[in-house]
Structures are given as structure tokens and as C-alpha cells.
Scaffold this active site. Structure first.
Site, PDB file in Angstrom:
ATOM      1  N   ASP A  61       0.865  -1.122   0.011  1.00  0.00           N
ATOM      2  CA  ASP A  61       0.094   0.112  -0.182  1.00  0.00           C
ATOM      3  C   ASP A  61       0.846   1.096   0.059  1.00  0.00           C
ATOM      4  O   ASP A  61       1.554   1.514   0.856  1.00  0.00           O
ATOM      5  CB  ASP A  61      -1.042  -0.108   1.329  1.00  0.00           C
ATOM      6  CG  ASP A  61      -1.817   1.036   1.148  1.00  0.00           C
ATOM      7  OD1 ASP A  61      -2.599   1.266   0.152  1.00  0.00           O
ATOM      8  OD2 ASP A  61      -1.974   1.858   2.240  1.00  0.00           O
ATOM      9  N   THR A  94      -3.247   5.825  -4.429  1.00  0.00           N
ATOM     10  CA  THR A  94      -2.029   6.740  -3.812  1.00  0.00           C
ATOM     11  C   THR A  94      -0.835   6.391  -4.592  1.00  0.00           C
ATOM     12  O   THR A  94      -0.109   7.540  -4.592  1.00  0.00           O
ATOM     13  CB  THR A  94      -1.909   6.258  -2.365  1.00  0.00           C
ATOM     14  OG1 THR A  94      -1.658   4.729  -2.304  1.00  0.00           O
ATOM     15  CG2 THR A  94      -2.999   6.627  -1.413  1.00  0.00           C
ATOM     16  N   THR A  95      -0.517   5.261  -4.808  1.00  0.00           N
ATOM     17  CA  THR A  95       0.818   5.012  -5.460  1.00  0.00           C
ATOM     18  C   THR A  95       0.785   5.789  -7.027  1.00  0.00           C
ATOM     19  O   THR A  95       1.848   6.561  -7.493  1.00  0.00           O
ATOM     20  CB  THR A  95       0.935   3.548  -5.939  1.00  0.00           C
ATOM     21  OG1 THR A  95       1.007   2.939  -4.529  1.00  0.00           O
ATOM     22  CG2 THR A  95       2.369   3.317  -6.450  1.00  0.00           C
ATOM     23  N   ASP A 386      -8.770   0.113   1.581  1.00  0.00           N
ATOM     24  CA  ASP A 386      -9.071   0.734   0.053  1.00  0.00           C
ATOM     25  C   ASP A 386     -10.358   0.383  -0.859  1.00  0.00           C
ATOM     26  O   ASP A 386     -11.003   1.195  -1.569  1.00  0.00           O
ATOM     27  CB  ASP A 386      -7.781   0.337  -0.754  1.00  0.00           C
ATOM     28  CG  ASP A 386      -6.780   0.723  -0.289  1.00  0.00           C
ATOM     29  OD1 ASP A 386      -6.520   1.823   0.580  1.00  0.00           O
ATOM     30  OD2 ASP A 386      -5.425   0.433  -0.963  1.00  0.00           O
TER      31      ASP A 386
END
Length: 554
Positions: A61, A94-95, A386
Site C-alpha cells: 500500500d 495513492t501509488t 481501500d
């Protein structure tokens, strides 16, 4: 005297100006992006983060990795904030957001070397981001909020590549059922879905409980384990003798007076329990303590009692059972009681918990996540968080996009066409923005062990032919229709990623002066002069897992 230099900063202050400052910030931002880039996609790798105490976090994550890393460089922290914003707003992507921000800085560095001014770049990037959001809106697919099958695909996509992937179909079903249960006219608050982690069993043993699980047990052994058709009371206080507001002293001169004193205390506790029993209470949850004598009386009345329940759990119980929180036991009435078809103490993974189930139209539910080890359960929880986020966002917005790098490829083509209509040097920034977005399909291919150039060429070819849903299947290496394959994610994941990545990149590009006092330590290097940055190397990152030299190594 006129030629004497004017010294404004103290001797031990450091200052980096102009291109050096820009280069330093860009390098730090790129280093952060590179740290999480290999985690992107269904075949992304995991990171092991180890702190000074030896505690370990193993995760895929992006936001967890960046939060846990010991980052001290101010520019690097600004990129970390991109991930945190993405997590708060959407819960996933997010990545992607951080990788796009890092690549925007990389492309900007090339243009700065061609003497394109930073404000020109910033203007071009902003124009490109606005156009990108318009294009994304145009290619978005409408989703019906009642289409549970489609929502499960969205939930499963968010879990792909994470530790929970082996059971993603089962977990996706639980997530969608949970979100649909807590949805009401006011919207969807995923805080009403309580996630309980239990070590033991397999991920497939995870289950959704239509009700609330309290990580407590009954306070007295003589209380019932199980209560059917229970009237539930919630007390926002304690079942104990009330203390006087001021310090008081009681002088007792003979044993009878002492006995009267004790009898009065006992009567107070007896009255409290009688009040609960008289209104028909079967189960009582108290967020304070319960006196030993009161426990005995409650057990005699056959009332199951739980003490020191968390305030968040009390709110969930109120929402689930319809009970009202009452501050004073004497004020409890029948109208204040809630209802649950079943309240039982059960053993889960070796721990006792109270299950409050069979509630009418449960507006608060619990997810029990199982796994073989603590690290596995923690990673399953992150994947589920998520997934909850993307299902919530989909129900709120009603729009999704295909995955597999499809929207980024479509955006790159659209922005290159748009760049021709942009005058001046901003055109170069728009083209750079288009090239930047292709880092996502390129990274997906690299992480899957495929040839990134071949994959990009095939993707562009399909999108040139008008197939906006064409994306990269990381397992087969083929270009397939992602919508048909059920690889979809909310529109807001992409729009938020583009927006926050652009804002962070623009902010860093506009900095041309970094001034730091001598005592600011970057933690990246003991030799502070080498990097020219405040406190050491451009990547100025300390500690965690040897990340410190990352900025310099890039």
C-alpha cells in the site's frame, strides 16, 4: 564602508538558491516516487519496513509505505502529502498519484535545462490537468448504484496486487454488502463499518456480521452467554456509587452507623439495577465501570452487562439497535431501549467478543477479517479499507473508468492533440504532461516483466483506433478491453490523482530558494556538505531500511 557585504543570515545557516534549489527538490520528489513505483499494479512487489525497535510492516500500500518511511526532506514530505490526500479523499490510487507527481518533476527538469521558466511550466501543467479532467469525464462509464455485481468488480480491482488477492472475490462481496447496508439518505460513512482483525484461520474465513462486534466480554460469570430478542440499554456513565463533588469526611461512632452507611450504598446500586430491570432491559452496555455489587445484582436479574465500551462502539450500537445513549440510569425509559434479535458472547480466534446481531435494517455492520499471521491480517485490512473507499466513492459519483493504464493512454493521446492548440512555451509543458501519464502503463508493464515499449505501442494503437477501454492485462501481456474484463475503478481516483500530483509538482517547481538553520538535520548523510541540501543529500531521508541514500542514488 559602501563595499562591505551585508550579512543577513547567521553563520551556521545554509541556503540553496536558483537551479540548485529546484534540482534538489526535484530529486527528493523523484526519490519518493521511485520508492513506491515497483508496488504499482497487479504484479507489484511488496516493501518491508523495519523500525529501530525491530517492528516490521510488510505492505504493498503506497500511503502506508510513505507514512512509515522515515522521511525528513521537506520537498519529499510534500510528495508524501499527495498520497495522504488521495487516501483521505478516495481511499485508493495513492501509488498512482505519487508516481505521476514524480514523473511530472522528472519531465520538468528536462525542460528547465532547456531554459523554459518554472512559471511557464506551472501554467502549462495546470492547463493540461484541467483538460485531462474534462477528457476523463467524457470517457467515464455510468454505474447503477443497485448493480451489486459491478460494484464487486470495482471492489476486487482495488484489492488486486495486495495481500488479500487470493480471496478478493469473497472479500469484495463482503465489502459491497457492508457499504450498501450502511448507506442512508445522508450519504455513506464507512466509519459505520467496524473492521475487526482476528489472527487465525484463512482469509476465506472472513465474514460480515449484520450488527456490531464489541471486543469485550460480560462482566460476571453468572450472566447469560446468549440473550434472544434482547432489549438493549446504553449508559453513558457508570453503574457505581456517585462520589461527592467536594472532599467530605464521615465520622462513624458505632457499628450500626457503619452498617447503615453500607446498606445505603447497597440500596443505591440495587435501585440502579431495579430501574434497568423494571423497563425490561436484557442487555446493558456501559462506557464507564460497573461496581462489583451492581454486577452481582445484574447477574441475579439475568441481565448481560458489558463495561468500559468505547465511545465509538456505543455510537455504532445506538445506530444498529436504535437505542438512545442515557447519561443517568435513573432516567432510562422503555423508549430509550434498542432491540437486537441476538446478543451473544462468542469465541473468535481464542478471544471472547460480544456479538450484537439480527438488528432491524442494520445501519452499522462489522467485518471480521481473518488471516494466518498478524502481518497477513494487517495487509488484508489495508486492502479492505481501500476497497471500502472505492465502493463508497462509486456510489456517491456513479462514474467509473477502465483500469490497466487505459485512461492514462487515452489522456496522453488527447493531450498531445490539445497541445497543438496551446500557444507559446506552455505547449511543451502540456506535451510533457502527456508523456508523464504514460508512466502508469509503462510501470504496469515493467512490474509484470513485460517489454514496456511494445506494450505502450500496442496500447496507443488500440486507442488510436477508438477503443478507450483498451488496457494492459498484466497476467497475459495482451491488450484487452478492461471494461469487459471487469477491471474498473472510480472516476474520482484518477481525477484526484491528476489534480493533487499537479498541485504538488507545481508547488515544488515554483520554489527557487531553500533556507535552513544550521540545526535542521536531514538525516540522509553525516557529511552535510556533499548534497548541497539542508541536512545532506538531495533525497535527505533518514533511517528506515537504508532509505537514506535514495535521493543521491537516483
Amino acid at each position: 564602508m559602501g563595499n562591505q557585504p551585508l550579512i543577513v543570515l547567521s553563520e551556521d545557516s545554509q541556503r540553496t538558491s536558483g537551479r540548485d534549489a529546484q534540482s534538489m527538490n526535484i530529486t527528493a520528489g523523484k526519490a519518493v516516487a521511485e520508492a513506491v513505483r515497483t508496488t504499482l499494479g497487479p504484479k507489484g512487489m511488496d516493501k518491508m519496513l523495519v523500525d529501530s525497535m525491530g517492528d516490521v510492516v510488510v505492505t504493498n500500500d503506497g500511503v502506508t509505505i510513505l507514512k512509515e518511511m522515515d522521511i525528513e526532506h521537506p520537498a519529499a514530505n510534500m510528495v508524501v502529502e499527495v498520497a495522504e490526500t488521495q487516501e483521505d479523499e478516495v481511499g485508493d490510487g495513492t501509488t498512482t498519484a505519487v508516481v505521476v507527481a514524480g514523473e511530472l518533476l522528472q519531465k520538468a527538469e528536462d525542460l528547465l535545462e532547456q531554459d523554459i521558466h518554472a512559471t511557464t511550466l506551472a501554467q502549462g501543467y495546470r492547463q493540461a490537468a484541467e483538460k485531462a479532467k474534462d477528457v476523463l469525464e467524457d470517457i467515464a462509464i455510468d454505474v447503477d448504484a443497485d448493480d451489486a455485481e459491478y460494484l464487486r468488480k470495482i471492489a476486487a480491482t482495488a484489492m488486486t496486487g495486495k495481500g488479500a488477492e487470493s480471496a478478493k472475490e469473497h472479500l469484495a462481496e463482503l465489502v459491497v454488502d457492508g457499504v450498501q447496508s450502511v448507506a442512508d439518505e445522508e450519504g455513506i460513512d464507512t466509519d459505520n463499518i467496524k473492521v475487526e482483525k482476528v489472527v487465525g484461520g484463512t482469509i476465506d474465513n472472513s465474514e460480515l456480521v449484520e450488527g456490531v462486534i464489541i471486543d469485550k466480554e460480560r462482566v460476571h460469570d453468572n450472566m447469560p452467554y446468549f440473550v434472544e430478542d434482547a432489549n438493549v440499554a446504553l449508559i453513558d456513565g457508570a453503574l457505581e456509587i456517585k462520589e461527592t463533588e467536594i472532599d467530605a469526611e464521615v465520622n462513624v461512632t458505632d457499628p450500626d452507623q457503619l452498617q447503615q452507611f453500607l446498606d445505603q450504598e447497597e440500596k443505591q446500586l440495587r435501585d440502579m439495577v431495579d430501574t434497568l430491570a423494571d423497563v425490561g432491559t436484557d442487555v446493558v452496555f456501559v462506557d464507564g465501570g460497573i461496581d462489583d455489587m451492581a454486577q452481582h445484582f445484574l447477574a441475579q436479574e439475568g441481565i448481560l452487562a458489558v463495561r468500559r465500551a468505547k465511545s465509538s462502539d456505543m455510537e455504532k450500537l445506538a445506530r444498529a439497535t436504535g437505542a438512545r445513549l442515557v447519561s443517568n440510569v435513573d432516567d432510562v425509559t422503555e423508549d430509550d431501549l434498542g432491540f437486537a434479535g441476538s446478543v451473544a458472547q462468542k469465541d473468535v480466534g481464542g478471544d471472547q467478543r460480544i456479538f450484537v446481531e439480527e438488528v432491524d435494517e442494520a445501519k452499522s455492520v462489522s467485518l471480521i477479517l481473518r488471516g494466518g499471521t498478524e502481518h497477513v491480517v494487517d495487509e488484508v485490512e489495508r486492502a479492505v479499507e481501500d476497497s471500502l473507499g472505492v465502493v463508497r466513492v462509486t456510489l456517491e459519483d456513479g462514474k467509473v473508468l477502465p483500469g490497466g493504464g487505459a485512461p492514462e493512454t487515452e489522456l496522453a493521446l488527447a493531450l498531445r492533440d490539445y497541445a497543438d492548440s496551446v500557444g507559446g512555451r506552455e505547449q511543451l509543458a502540456v506535451e510533457a504532461f502527456a508523456d508523464t501519464l504514460e508512466i502508469i502503463p509503462r510501470t504496469l508493464a515493467e512490474n509484470a516483466g513485460l517489454d514496456p515499449i511494445d506494450s505502450l505501442v500496442d496500447l496507443r494503437s488500440k486507442h488510436d483506433g477508438g477503443n478507450t477501454s483498451a488496457g494492459l492485462d498484466a497476467y497475459s501481456g495482451d491488450i484487452v478491453d478492461m471494461e469487459e474484463d471487469g477491471v474498473v475503478e472510480p472516476l474520482r481516483v484518477k481525477t484526484q490523482a491528476v489534480e493533487s500530483a499537479t498541485e504538488a509538482a507545481v508547488m515544488l517547481l515554483r520554489i527557487d530558494d531553500v533556507i535552513a538553520a544550521g540545526e535542521l538535520k536531514g538525516g540522509g548523510s553525516d557529511d552535510e556538505d556533499e548534497g548541497g541540501a539542508p541536512g545532506g543529500a538531495p533525497g535527505g531521508m533518514g533511517g528506515m531500511g537504508g532509505m537514506g541514500g535514495m535521493g543521491g542514488a537516483m
